[in-house]
Design an enzyme around this catalytic site. Sequence first.
Site, PDB file in Angstrom:
ATOM      1  N   ASP A 177       0.532  -3.226 -16.700  1.00 49.96           N
ATOM      2  CA  ASP A 177       0.472  -3.076 -15.246  1.00 49.96           C
ATOM      3  C   ASP A 177      -0.692  -3.946 -14.764  1.00 49.96           C
ATOM      4  O   ASP A 177      -1.849  -3.711 -15.141  1.00 49.96           O
ATOM      5  CB  ASP A 177       0.255  -1.593 -14.899  1.00 49.96           C
ATOM      6  CG  ASP A 177       0.244  -1.343 -13.402  1.00 49.96           C
ATOM      7  OD1 ASP A 177      -0.047  -2.281 -12.631  1.00 49.96           O
ATOM      8  OD2 ASP A 177       0.502  -0.190 -12.993  1.00 49.96           O
ATOM      9  N   PHE A 189      -3.058   4.780 -14.187  1.00 52.16           N
ATOM     10  CA  PHE A 189      -2.665   5.143 -12.829  1.00 52.16           C
ATOM     11  C   PHE A 189      -1.497   6.130 -12.909  1.00 52.16           C
ATOM     12  O   PHE A 189      -0.545   5.907 -13.661  1.00 52.16           O
ATOM     13  CB  PHE A 189      -2.258   3.895 -12.035  1.00 52.16           C
ATOM     14  CG  PHE A 189      -2.083   4.180 -10.581  1.00 52.16           C
ATOM     15  CD1 PHE A 189      -3.189   4.346  -9.757  1.00 52.16           C
ATOM     16  CD2 PHE A 189      -0.819   4.327 -10.032  1.00 52.16           C
ATOM     17  CE1 PHE A 189      -3.034   4.628  -8.403  1.00 52.16           C
ATOM     18  CE2 PHE A 189      -0.663   4.618  -8.675  1.00 52.16           C
ATOM     19  CZ  PHE A 189      -1.765   4.763  -7.863  1.00 52.16           C
ATOM     20  N   ARG A 211     -15.177   3.626  -4.701  1.00 47.62           N
ATOM     21  CA  ARG A 211     -14.672   2.395  -5.308  1.00 47.62           C
ATOM     22  C   ARG A 211     -14.908   1.214  -4.364  1.00 47.62           C
ATOM     23  O   ARG A 211     -14.586   1.275  -3.180  1.00 47.62           O
ATOM     24  CB  ARG A 211     -13.165   2.574  -5.570  1.00 47.62           C
ATOM     25  CG  ARG A 211     -12.535   1.482  -6.369  1.00 47.62           C
ATOM     26  CD  ARG A 211     -11.137   1.871  -6.795  1.00 47.62           C
ATOM     27  NE  ARG A 211     -10.199   1.918  -5.681  1.00 47.62           N
ATOM     28  CZ  ARG A 211      -8.886   1.790  -5.804  1.00 47.62           C
ATOM     29  NH1 ARG A 211      -8.350   1.637  -6.997  1.00 47.62           N
ATOM     30  NH2 ARG A 211      -8.094   1.851  -4.753  1.00 47.62           N
ATOM     31  N   TYR A 224       0.535  -6.212  -2.659  1.00 50.62           N
ATOM     32  CA  TYR A 224      -0.264  -5.902  -1.457  1.00 50.62           C
ATOM     33  C   TYR A 224      -1.757  -5.804  -1.707  1.00 50.62           C
ATOM     34  O   TYR A 224      -2.513  -5.552  -0.790  1.00 50.62           O
ATOM     35  CB  TYR A 224       0.228  -4.598  -0.801  1.00 50.62           C
ATOM     36  CG  TYR A 224       0.409  -3.422  -1.745  1.00 50.62           C
ATOM     37  CD1 TYR A 224      -0.676  -2.694  -2.195  1.00 50.62           C
ATOM     38  CD2 TYR A 224       1.679  -3.039  -2.172  1.00 50.62           C
ATOM     39  CE1 TYR A 224      -0.515  -1.624  -3.056  1.00 50.62           C
ATOM     40  CE2 TYR A 224       1.863  -1.975  -3.038  1.00 50.62           C
ATOM     41  CZ  TYR A 224       0.762  -1.263  -3.478  1.00 50.62           C
ATOM     42  OH  TYR A 224       0.921  -0.210  -4.338  1.00 50.62           O
ATOM     43  N   LYS A 225      -2.184  -5.982  -2.957  1.00 51.06           N
ATOM     44  CA  LYS A 225      -3.618  -5.865  -3.249  1.00 51.06           C
ATOM     45  C   LYS A 225      -4.263  -7.252  -3.185  1.00 51.06           C
ATOM     46  O   LYS A 225      -4.391  -7.818  -2.121  1.00 51.06           O
ATOM     47  CB  LYS A 225      -3.809  -5.202  -4.614  1.00 51.06           C
ATOM     48  CG  LYS A 225      -3.259  -3.769  -4.678  1.00 51.06           C
ATOM     49  CD  LYS A 225      -3.453  -3.212  -6.078  1.00 51.06           C
ATOM     50  CE  LYS A 225      -2.832  -1.844  -6.251  1.00 51.06           C
ATOM     51  NZ  LYS A 225      -3.547  -0.781  -5.550  1.00 51.06           N
TER      52      LYS A 225
END
Length: 414
Positions: free
Chosen positions: A199, A128, A373, A224-225
Amino acid sequence: MTVKLTRAALETMDERDELRTFRDRFHLPDGLIYLDGNSLGAMPKAASERVRHVVDVEWAQGLIRSWNQYGWIDLQQRIGAKIGRLIGADEGETIVADSTSVNLFKMLAAALKLRPGRRVILSEPANFPTDLYMAEGLIALLGGDHELVLAEPDEIESAIDEDVAVVMLTHVNYRTGRMYDMAKVTERAHRAGALTVWDLAHSAGAVPLHLAAAGADFAVGCGYKYLNGGPGAPAFLYVARRHQDTVAVPLTGWFGHADPFAFEPSYRPASGIARALVGTPPLISLSALEVGVDLMLEASMSALRAKSVRQAEIFAALIEQEVAGLGFEIVSPREADRRGSQVCLSHASAWPIMQSLIARGVIGDFRAPDVLRFGFTPLYLGYTELWDAVAALRHIMESDEWKQPAHHARLKVT
Ligand SMILES: Cc1ncc(COP(=O)(O)O)c(C=O)c1O
């Protein structure tokens, strides 16, 4: 011979799903199929009540007293400990703080300091971007003696040599869902004298994790995921116990001080994980995060994983069954033990196709240059929805709906 999937078969799976009742604990608009909980988790219904209490009672009435009265001061530790249970950390190894990017900077700097004389941060080009950018910024700040070396995933282990200080990887790749064997890579890093920074943005709450058993040194992750902590929820970090009292965190704020309310003129690090804190946390967001984490802890991670694997397999099979020959290619690994909780497709017209799907109420997202995705959040996603999502995809392809000019306009957030 492969058995043809039917909507009726998926309806039966929903009826038998042991996690089914969790869906009612989330706000999900009627008719919407949400395949983007890997980007922003759905809102737990209890979050609005909790946030209302924090705002109307703890803030409005309690004011400054609430730091003690409502335990605001311990919230980062308390939620951190709960996340620690989700990721297989030992007690006192996890805390909530800052953003994933900032935590990455802190953990990377701390790891480099533990390996003086070694120059290399090893990562992969498809990591990322914020991870790579933070490493670049840190290297520049340290005077340029370090180097960010990027190797392809299959070559990471062979690229770990005595020059490598830190192996910095995202456990589940954001664009493909490809998953590393954390224990294996960590063991290889340690054998060469290097440390690991993982990560866990697409792993925490998505796949079973065993950080302590894997021997991980440092880790960071998003609130938040899959943890359903709300937009911009604070992140978390993990420091293995064996490093905690030697590690130097570069952002030496007062929340990481041994005695913040002594107001000493000079920094003294707290012992344990608390030294990874920096400054005052966003209390309203922090409170909402706890609701999401509590909900996740009610479910069994192995039941969640079993459902997520089934959902990914069904989705991939439906893509092959329903939209074969329409230009889609599955870019996620097919073997479950090498994949997180998502299935991604490449297509030359991925952007307008995803916009067209979203307009039909099927929400996934687009990752440049050509990836659609789809994330699976078994806590609130049903099997039948997978059928309906792929049926919508088939419809927009067969009807050319995706070619409508409105679906081609670019948006700031993809
Ligand atoms: C792997 C990974 N790391 C980090 C982030 C984001 O970090 P931050 O919360 O600091 O924006 C994301 C966001 O999607 C991500 O996928």
